[in-house]
Design an enzyme around this catalytic site. Structure first.
Site, PDB file in Angstrom:
ATOM      1  N   SER A 221     -55.610 -32.091  19.195  1.00  0.00           N
ATOM      2  CA  SER A 221     -54.317 -32.717  19.473  1.00  0.00           C
ATOM      3  C   SER A 221     -54.152 -32.932  20.967  1.00  0.00           C
ATOM      4  O   SER A 221     -54.705 -32.195  21.789  1.00  0.00           O
ATOM      5  CB  SER A 221     -53.174 -31.832  18.983  1.00  0.00           C
ATOM      6  OG  SER A 221     -53.032 -30.686  19.816  1.00  0.00           O
ATOM      7  N   ASP A 222     -53.381 -33.965  21.335  1.00  0.00           N
ATOM      8  CA  ASP A 222     -52.890 -33.983  22.703  1.00  0.00           C
ATOM      9  C   ASP A 222     -51.997 -32.749  22.860  1.00  0.00           C
ATOM     10  O   ASP A 222     -51.493 -32.196  21.876  1.00  0.00           O
ATOM     11  CB  ASP A 222     -52.119 -35.277  22.977  1.00  0.00           C
ATOM     12  CG  ASP A 222     -52.105 -35.636  24.455  1.00  0.00           C
ATOM     13  OD1 ASP A 222     -52.325 -34.737  25.294  1.00  0.00           O
ATOM     14  OD2 ASP A 222     -51.880 -36.819  24.776  1.00  0.00           O
ATOM     15  N   TRP A 223     -51.806 -32.321  24.092  1.00  0.00           N
ATOM     16  CA  TRP A 223     -51.150 -31.039  24.343  1.00  0.00           C
ATOM     17  C   TRP A 223     -49.698 -31.057  23.851  1.00  0.00           C
ATOM     18  O   TRP A 223     -48.887 -31.846  24.303  1.00  0.00           O
ATOM     19  CB  TRP A 223     -51.237 -30.710  25.821  1.00  0.00           C
ATOM     20  CG  TRP A 223     -52.434 -29.866  26.179  1.00  0.00           C
ATOM     21  CD1 TRP A 223     -52.425 -28.754  26.955  1.00  0.00           C
ATOM     22  CD2 TRP A 223     -53.809 -30.039  25.779  1.00  0.00           C
ATOM     23  NE1 TRP A 223     -53.701 -28.216  27.053  1.00  0.00           N
ATOM     24  CE2 TRP A 223     -54.560 -28.988  26.344  1.00  0.00           C
ATOM     25  CE3 TRP A 223     -54.470 -30.974  24.981  1.00  0.00           C
ATOM     26  CZ2 TRP A 223     -55.937 -28.847  26.146  1.00  0.00           C
ATOM     27  CZ3 TRP A 223     -55.837 -30.847  24.784  1.00  0.00           C
ATOM     28  CH2 TRP A 223     -56.558 -29.794  25.356  1.00  0.00           C
TER      29      TRP A 223
END
Length: 787
Positions: A221-223
């Site tokens: 995932s993106d953060w």
């Protein structure tokens, strides 16, 4: 694979789940009993920051991704990737978070500079080369952001509605090319696509990426993009980052134990993590120590090869050093070069060569004089220069020096300090003014500050209101300015103390700014005009600022900030040999384009900016770049511009007509078209032979210098089909030749060139025009081919 299955069978459910979420900001946990070391990730893609942002561990800063794509050279992209692979290994990083292959759909995208191109084939080929280079050194990549993260406004919540054909032909195409190349990772985006958040988007992450394309790597995932336990687990996500506000852990264990998620789903994710760990040397045999490498040389080559000469009237460039006696260098960015974009792409380079420094060194026997002209920067630049001693930074028990006077990091602290042991940061320097008068100092960052100059307290307070979120603190900094009268030549101590809430020192961005006494805005322009009028040539450096182009927000306008347009016009009127250097990561308006002798686009050129610029301006190197994106004459001419969601939705109603495809359909001529770029020699295209799998082009260098040409192949249906673009990029290749030398280049045409998506990939029979050109609007040879 057998080893992975054996190790998987030894893990408890709790251990399996622990490997699917960050243990901190940048890493996954180790499980020593099976020989698994912690997997470490780092932001990219122009450098390797590592687990922090500490200036005591600098990172090579390559030119921006748009610059890399402007070279139109897959082998160069691979060399850049190889360098960052070696940098990653030096910093103990296993996975580099990049490259970014989102489309340059609109020039207002604040992160436009971090993407390669408006064309999916160019983006995909450059990305494939970059990934091949990084992974060739045993370091993973995560091509990002799957998918539709083509703007920043409301990126955490917006639903991007992409028609299926455009999704396949344009937006997914670069990701598919990297998967085909063997990429080991994909990062999912913040936004939703067609109703589903990307971190939970099973139709895209599981059905297309994993099942249809056969992707055997990890989806991270993106953060903080993963916000659902069940949705993300069943939607194809493998790793949720970071530890902060992570939706998995005990919740995911409970979901499996309750029967909501089959354990086989968890096993597939863990299998992918273990496979990645094997590939990067975190499981089993460690990789050997990296060999020596010359990062400066690669950064320099990428910069010179990326610069795009879009205008060169009367052969103004290259300049002949022996014929010069006085050169005017003008612009705030000539001394404070914008070498990289804002946000997660930022690193702390070991050095930065400004345009003024680069030209002064290269023209040692020439009078090179400087005037600021116009200053677009809303914040004062960090204190730097010979009047300043290196600024000493003290963080807890650890000290180091910086120049300029700025510190920034996310994650690990300098010296390995624990955030709970740090409650203050102190910047100390001695400043020796070279001019007397009213000097301006500035503080920017977050926390509580005390600024003392020569022992006098000039500012005390906090710049942000209580409760401001960490993302806003980092991406939307504030500044406080103060003034003080100083005498020339008298040293004064300058001390900036920053107090932080204990435990929150894992995110820091602090700058001590300074500006010497200077004329007002009108006076600065007049000073520049006088200097230009008395010089052989005027080099004016203009561009954007971090407050204009950065991750976290989109641009409000394509106009250059401040009074830079006025500056260029005034200087050009005073000196007909005015060369404008545009230091911007994405298109800007240039209303003065026809008034100046030459225009050189340098993007965000990395740490070697000024040295590369001097080489190109003086003809040591040829400007090798071609435009990877269209530059408009007027903002309203852009076929796609707006980024504001309506009721939480941004609809890609233009379908496949994005970038130059949309420009061709509109019939409006841009200022400079996709693929455009001039060199220092001339070319004649002699002949072309085509078949379904390749175009063979013969051309001759007809100029007086050796040079490089980017041969571009475009394909379009004949007659034009209103449901398809008029033409599209089908292939490209770089060639080099000496004067009067004839060369032949073979350019492959992939099967997808003649296909469209209609519930599946379908070959479209008929007659096609095959065009060899110097740009999308500059055909040189045309042939026909019946499919």
């Amino acid at each position: 694979m057998d080893d992975v299955e054996q190790l998987l069978g030894q893990l408890t459910l709790e251990e399996k789940v622990s490997l699917l979420a960050g243990q901190d900001f940048w890493s996954l946990p180790a499980i020593e009993r099976i020989g698994l070391r912690s997997l470490v990730m780092s932001d990219g893609p122009i450098g390797v920051r590592g687990t922090g942002w500490a200036p005591d561990d600098p990172s090579i800063a390559l030119p921006s991704p748009t610059a890399l794509a402007a070279a139109w050279d897959v082998e160069l992209a691979e060399r850049a990737g190889r360098l960052l692979g070696l940098e990653s290994r030096r910093k103990g990083v296993h996975v580099l978070l990049g490259p970014t292959v989102n489309m340059q759909r609109t020039p207002l995208n604040g992160r436009h500079f971090e993407c390669y191109s408006e064309d999916p084939l160019l983006s995909g080929e450059i990305a494939a080369g970059f990934v091949r280079g990084v992974q060739g050194e045993g370091v993973g990549t995560t091509v990002k952001h799957l998918v539709g993260n083509d703007f920043e406004t409301d990126r955490m919540e917006v639903d991007v509605r992409i028609p299926e054909r455009a999704l396949r032909e344009i937006y997914l195409a670069p990701f598919e090319r990297v998967v085909e190349e063997g990429g080991w990772g994909v990062m999912s985006a913040y936004n939703a696509v067609n109703g589903l958040p990307m971190a939970s988007n099973g139709p895209l992450q599981q059905v297309i990426l994993k099942d249809e394309w056969g992707f055997d790597g990890v989806v991270v995932s993106d953060w903080r993009a993963a916000r659902e336990t069940l949705g993300a687990a069943m939607g194809g996500l493998d790793i949720a980052m970071p530890a902060l506000e992570n939706p998995w852990g005990d919740k995911l264990v409970a979901a499996v134990q309750n029967g909501d998620i089959p354990e086989e789903i968890i096993d597939d994710k863990v299998r992918r993590v273990l496979r990645l760990a094997q590939r990067v040397g975190a499981l089993g045999t460690k990789l050997t120590s990296p060999i020596e490498y010359d990062g400066d040389a690669v950064a320099h080559e990428v910069a010179t090869r990326s610069f795009v000469l879009v205008r060169n009237e009367h052969y103004t460039l290259p300049l002949e050093a022996a014929a010069l006696t006085k050169v005017a260098v003008i612009g705030a960015l000539a001394t404070d070069a914008r070498v990289l974009g804002g946000g997660s792409a930022q690193v702390s380079p070991p050095h930065t060569i400004s345009p003024l420094d680069g030209l002064s060194r290269a023209l040692s026997g020439v009078d090179v004089e400087y005037a600021i002209g116009a200053d677009p920067r809303p914040f004062l630049p960090a204190a730097h220069g010979p009047q300043w001693s290196d600024t000493r930074v003290t963080v807890g028990s650890h000290s180091f020096t910086v120049n300029p006077a700025a510190v920034r990091w996310i994650g690990s602290l300098p010296g390995g300090l624990d955030p709970h042991d740090v409650e203050s940061i102190v910047l100390e320097a001695t400043f020796v003014p070279d001019v007397a008068g009213e000097h301006t100092f500035a503080v920017s960052g977050f926390g509580t500050f005390e600024l003392r100059v020569n022992g006098t307290l000039l500012y005390e307070g906090s710049l942000h209101p209580p409760g401001t979120g960490r993302a806003d603190l980092l991406l939307s900094p504030r500044e406080q300015r103060v003034t003080v009268e100083l005498e020339a030549g008298v040293p004064v101590p300058v001390v900036l103390r920053q107090t932080l809430e204990r435990g929150l020192a894992h995110s820091v961005a602090t700058t001590l700014g300074h500006r010497p006494p200077s004329p007002d805005a009108d006076g600065m322009i007049e000073e520049a005009v006088r200097l230009a009028a008395g010089s052989d040539v005027a080099v004016v450096v203009v561009g954007t600022t971090e407050q204009v182009e950065s991750e976290g927000f989109d641009r409000a306008s394509l106009a250059l900030p401040g009074r830079q347009d006025e500056l260029v016009s005034r200087v050009a009127a005073a000196n007909p040999r005015t060369v404008v250097v545009v230091n911007a990561g994405s298109p800007v308006l240039m209303p003065w384009a026809e008034e100046v002798a030459a225009i050189l686009l340098t993007w965000f050129p990395g740490q070697e900016a000024g040295a590369a610029l001097a080489d190109v301006l003086l003809g040591v190197a040829e400007p090798g770049g071609r435009l990877p994106t269209t530059w408009p004459r007027l903002e309203e001419d852009c076929p796609v511009l707006a980024v504001e969601p309506r009721d939480g939705v941004v609809a890609y109603d233009e379908g496949v007509f994005v970038g130059y495809r949309g420009w061709l359909r509109s019939g409006v001529a841009p200022l400079y078209a996709f693929g455009h770029g001039l060199g220092y020699t001339s070319w004649r295209y002699e002949e072309m032979a085509v078949n379904e799998s390749e175009a063979v082009v013969t051309l001759t260098n007809t100029g007086a210098r050796a040079g490089r040409e980017v041969v571009q192949i475009y394909v379009g249906p004949s007659p034009v089909d209103p449901n398809r673009p008029e033409r599209w990029l089908a292939g490209f290749e770089n060639v080099e030749a000496r004067p009067e030398e004839t060369v032949t280049v073979r350019i492959p045409l992939r099967p997808r060139v003649f296909e469209i998506w209609d519930g599946g990939w379908k070959r479209v029979p008929g007659e096609y025009r095959i065009i060899a050109g110097r740009a999308v609007d500059a055909p040189q040879i045309t042939a026909t081919l019946t499919i």
